[in-house]
Design an enzyme around this catalytic site. Structure first.
Site, PDB file in Angstrom:
ATOM      1  NE  ARG A 129      -2.233   1.207   3.612  1.00 19.19           N
ATOM      2  CZ  ARG A 129      -2.392   0.518   4.734  1.00 19.19           C
ATOM      3  NH1 ARG A 129      -3.221  -0.486   4.796  1.00 19.19           N
ATOM      4  NH2 ARG A 129      -1.707   0.827   5.819  1.00 19.19           N
TER       5      ARG A 129
ATOM      6  CE1 TYR B 258     -14.922  16.240 -12.866  1.00 18.16           C
ATOM      7  CE2 TYR B 258     -14.121  15.631 -10.689  1.00 18.16           C
ATOM      8  CZ  TYR B 258     -14.673  15.273 -11.901  1.00 18.16           C
ATOM      9  OH  TYR B 258     -14.962  13.966 -12.149  1.00 18.16           O
TER      10      TYR B 258
ATOM     11  CG  ASP C  77      -8.265  19.487 -11.470  1.00 16.31           C
ATOM     12  OD1 ASP C  77      -7.596  19.092 -12.446  1.00 16.31           O
ATOM     13  OD2 ASP C  77      -9.320  18.931 -11.103  1.00 16.31           O
TER      14      ASP C  77
ATOM     15  CE  LYS D 173     -11.742  12.771 -16.706  1.00 17.17           C
ATOM     16  NZ  LYS D 173     -11.973  13.875 -15.820  1.00 17.17           N
TER      17      LYS D 173
HETATM   18  C1  LIG Z   1     -12.282  13.798 -14.433  1.00 17.99           C
HETATM   19  C2  LIG Z   1     -11.740  14.889 -13.621  1.00 17.99           C
HETATM   20  C3  LIG Z   1     -11.324  14.676 -12.311  1.00 17.99           C
HETATM   21  C4  LIG Z   1     -11.535  13.376 -11.582  1.00 17.99           C
HETATM   22  O1  LIG Z   1     -10.939  12.237 -12.106  1.00 17.99           O
HETATM   23  P1  LIG Z   1     -11.544  10.806 -11.736  1.00 17.99           P
HETATM   24  O2  LIG Z   1     -10.509   9.823 -12.075  1.00 17.99           O
HETATM   25  O3  LIG Z   1     -12.811  10.657 -12.527  1.00 17.99           O
HETATM   26  O4  LIG Z   1     -11.848  10.815 -10.257  1.00 17.99           O
HETATM   27  C5  LIG Z   1     -10.758  15.735 -11.635  1.00 17.99           C
HETATM   28  N1  LIG Z   1     -10.631  16.937 -12.210  1.00 17.99           N
HETATM   29  C6  LIG Z   1     -11.026  17.186 -13.455  1.00 17.99           C
HETATM   30  C7  LIG Z   1     -10.840  18.549 -14.032  1.00 17.99           C
HETATM   31  C8  LIG Z   1     -11.609  16.176 -14.202  1.00 17.99           C
HETATM   32  O5  LIG Z   1     -12.052  16.445 -15.424  1.00 17.99           O
END
Ligand SMILES: *Cc1c(COP(=O)(O)O)cnc(C)c1O
Length: 390
Positions: free
Chosen positions: A55, A108, A180, A205
Site C-alpha cells: 500500500r 470540477y 487541478d 483523462k
Molecule cells: C475527471 C476529472 C477529475 C476526476 O478524475 P476521476 O478519475 O474521474 O476521479 C478531476 N478533475 C477534473 C478537471 C476532471 O475532469
C-alpha cells in the site's frame, strides 16, 4: 534515464522506465503487491527499508510517480486511485479544523461536493471565489486562510485564471496553493513554474488517454510539501492499482502527439461552431476572440480537445433531438480519450460566487482523434435535425 537535458519529447520516450532493472524488458512490468518479504529481522526493523508494504509503494508506483513529478517540474509525487481521490488527499493533507479554504467557483463539480459535504463537516470554512479575481484574491485572504485551490481552465466553462497573480499574493501571505491541472495534462501548462505548490491531475483523462483507467496523482514543489503529502496519503490509505499505473505510463509515450491532434481537431470544431446560427457562444480559450485568449496565450503552450458551446435557447425536446441525432458524439462524462463525446452540463447548479447567465444549454464536446471533417458533418446534420423541431 535521468538526463534532464533532453527535450521533453525525448524524455517522454524514456521517462518512468528502467529496462536494466528488468533484464532488458523495455516497459516496466505491472507490479501487483501487498506483501513485501524481508530478508532478515534487521531489515524488517529498519525504518528506512525501501518498500515496506504494497500500500505504501512498490517499484512501479515509484516509476509512475517519478515520471509525473518530472512532467510537472516537481520535487515528488504521490499516486491515488482516481483523480478525485488525488484532489481529496491533497486538500485533506493540508487543511485542519478551523482553516479557511478558497476554491475557484468554476471547479470540477465533484471537488465542490467534497468541499461542501465533507470538508465543511470537519470544520473547514469553504469560500468560493470568482475565477477571474487575479491579484484581487488578496482581499479574500484571512488570518486562517490555509489553502487556495485553483482550476484553470475551469471545468466545462473554461475560464483561464491569472495563476501567477494569485500565487504571488499567496506566497506573500504564506498561503499554500493547489491547482487541478488535468486540462493541460502537464504538457500545456506547468503550474509549479508559476509558483503553485501542488499540481493535481486525473491521469484518467489525457495521460492514460484510452478511457479505461481511473487514476490520479499530486505533484509537490518541494521536499517538505512532498513529505507531508506522502505521510498523509499513507495515513489515509491511498494507493493506486498496478495495472492502472502501467497503462498510464504507456499513455505517456504518446501523450504529446494525442494532445496535439486533439487540440488541432478541437480548434477546427470550435471555428465551425462559431459559424452556426444554432450556437450563441463558443467557449474555447484558443479562439482569438475568446475573452480568455490573452491569458491562455501568455501561460499555455496549446489547447486540448474540450470545446463547450451554448445552444440557442430551445425546448428540452429540441436539445434532446440534437444530442441524440449525433452519430460520432455519444453521451459520456469523461474526456481525454481517443473518442469524441458530448455531455450536457448546467453550470447554474454548481456556482455561487459568480452567477451563470447564459440562457441556452451548455454542451461540452470532448473532441477525439476522428477526422475533424467527419465530426463537422455530424454536427451539421445534428443542427439540421434541431432546426426541424424548433
Ligand atoms: C475527471 C476529472 C477529475 C476526476 O478524475 P476521476 O478519475 O474521474 O476521479 C478531476 N478533475 C477534473 C478537471 C476532471 O475532469
Amino acid at each position: 534515464m535521468s538526463n534532464e537535458s533532453y527535450k521533453e519529447d525525448t524524455q517522454f520516450v524514456h521517462r518512468g522506465r528502467d529496462p536494466a532493472a528488468y533484464e532488458g524488458v523495455g516497459n516496466p512490468p505491472v507490479v501487483r503487491s501487498s506483501t513485501i518479504l524481508y530478508p532478515s529481522l534487521a531489515a524488517y526493523e529498519d525504518a528506512g527499508h525501501k518498500y515496506r508494504y504494497g500500500r505504501t509503494g512498490n517499484p512501479l508506483s515509484d516509476q509512475f510517480e517519478q515520471a509525473m513529478s518530472v512532467l510537472e517540474n516537481g520535487y515528488g509525487a504521490i499516486s491515488a486511485p482516481s483523480g478525485l481521490s488525488a484532489i481529496t488527499t491533497a486538500l485533506t493533507a493540508f487543511l485542519n479544523f478551523g482553516d479557511h479554504l478558497l476554491v475557484a467557483d468554476n471547479t470540477y463539480p465533484p471537488t465542490r461536493s467534497f468541499c461542501d459535504h465533507v470538508l465543511k463537516n470537519y470544520g473547514v470554512e469553504v469560500e468560493y471565489y470568482d475565477p477571474l479575481i487575479g491579484a484581487g484574491i488578496a482581499e479574500l485572504i484571512r488570518d486562517n486562510t490555509a489553502v487556495i485551490y485553483m482550476e484553470s481552465p475551469g471545468s466545462d466553462t473554461l475560464e483561464i485564471q491569472d495563476v501567477p497573480a494569485i500565487t504571488k499574493v499567496a506566497r506573500e501571505k504564506g498561503v499554500l496553493t493547489m491547482i487541478d491541472n488535468t486540462w493541460s495534462a502537464g504538457i500545456l501548462f506547468k503550474p509549479l513554474d508559476y509558483g503553485v505548490n501542488l499540481s493535481i491531475q486525473a491521469a484518467t483523462k489525457y495521460i492514460s488517454g484510452h478511457s479505461d483507467v481511473n487514476l490520479g496523482f499530486v505533484v509537490a514543489d518541494n521536499e517538505a510539501h512532498y513529505k507531508h503529502l506522502k505521510n498523509k496519503a499513507v495515513l489515509l490509505g491511498i494507493c493506486a492499482g498496478g495495472e492502472d499505473m502501467y497503462l498510464a505510463l504507456r499513455g505517456v509515450r504518446t501523450l504529446k502527439m494525442r494532445m496535439k491532434q486533439a487540440g488541432e481537431n478541437a480548434l477546427k470544431i470550435a471555428q465551425f461552431l462559431q459559424t452556426c446560427p444554432e450556437v450563441t457562444n463558443v467557449l474555447y480559450p484558443a479562439l482569438p476572440d475568446d475573452p480568455h485568449y490573452k491569458l491562455w496565450r501568455r501561460d499555455f503552450t496549446g489547447a486540448n480537445g474540450i470545446v463547450s458551446f451554448i445552444l440557442q435557447p430551445s425546448s428540452k425536446e429540441a436539445k434532446r433531438i440534437f444530442i441524440e441525432s449525433l452519430k460520432l458524439f455519444p453521451i459520456g462524462s469523461s474526456w481525454g480519450g481517443y473518442e469524441s463525446l458530448i455531455k450536457p452540463q448546467n453550470p447554474k447548479t454548481c456556482r455561487s460566487a459568480v452567477p451563470w447567465t447564459e440562457k441556452g444549454a451548455l454542451l461540452r464536446l470532448q473532441v477525439g482523434l476522428e477526422d475533424p471533417d467527419d465530426l463537422i458533418e455530424d454536427l451539421s446534420q445534428g443542427f439540421g435535425a434541431f432546426r426541424g423541431v424548433l
